[in-house]
Enzyme design. Sequence first.
Site, PDB file in Angstrom:
ATOM      1  N   CYS A  75      19.146 -19.273  39.347  1.00 52.76           N
ATOM      2  CA  CYS A  75      17.982 -19.576  40.186  1.00 52.76           C
ATOM      3  C   CYS A  75      16.694 -19.362  39.397  1.00 52.76           C
ATOM      4  CB  CYS A  75      18.022 -18.690  41.421  1.00 52.76           C
ATOM      5  SG  CYS A  75      16.537 -18.720  42.432  1.00 52.76           S
ATOM      6  N   CYS A 106      14.105 -17.159  41.057  1.00 50.85           N
ATOM      7  CA  CYS A 106      14.561 -15.765  41.007  1.00 50.85           C
ATOM      8  C   CYS A 106      14.238 -15.158  39.646  1.00 50.85           C
ATOM      9  CB  CYS A 106      16.062 -15.672  41.255  1.00 50.85           C
ATOM     10  SG  CYS A 106      16.580 -16.245  42.882  1.00 50.85           S
TER      11      CYS A 106
END
Length: 104
Positions: A30, A33
Amino acid sequence: MPQVYTEQNFEKEVLQSPIPVLVHFGAEWCVPCQQFAPIIDEMEENASGEYKVGSVNVDRSRELIEKYNVTMIPTIIIFKNGRSAAQITGAVSRENLCHMMLND
């Protein structure tokens, strides 16, 4: 580096914690993230025993993401007294996270 919470240690480390716990739900793949990770690291460095910081890898903890209704990542859930006290989806500033951790 923040502690990794799993289905095996979540009850003890998060729900039974006597201090608030910031849990970052994310994944290695991600990109948002990864961009948010330095803020999480900084939060942990500045915790001073007032709260704990950790992460849950959504690819390895299906039960936790279902239980806490994590549908998008990154998601931050702040646990206080064994319960979810706040939930945020998407990146958020360090200042906002601090405010949420230290205020009821």
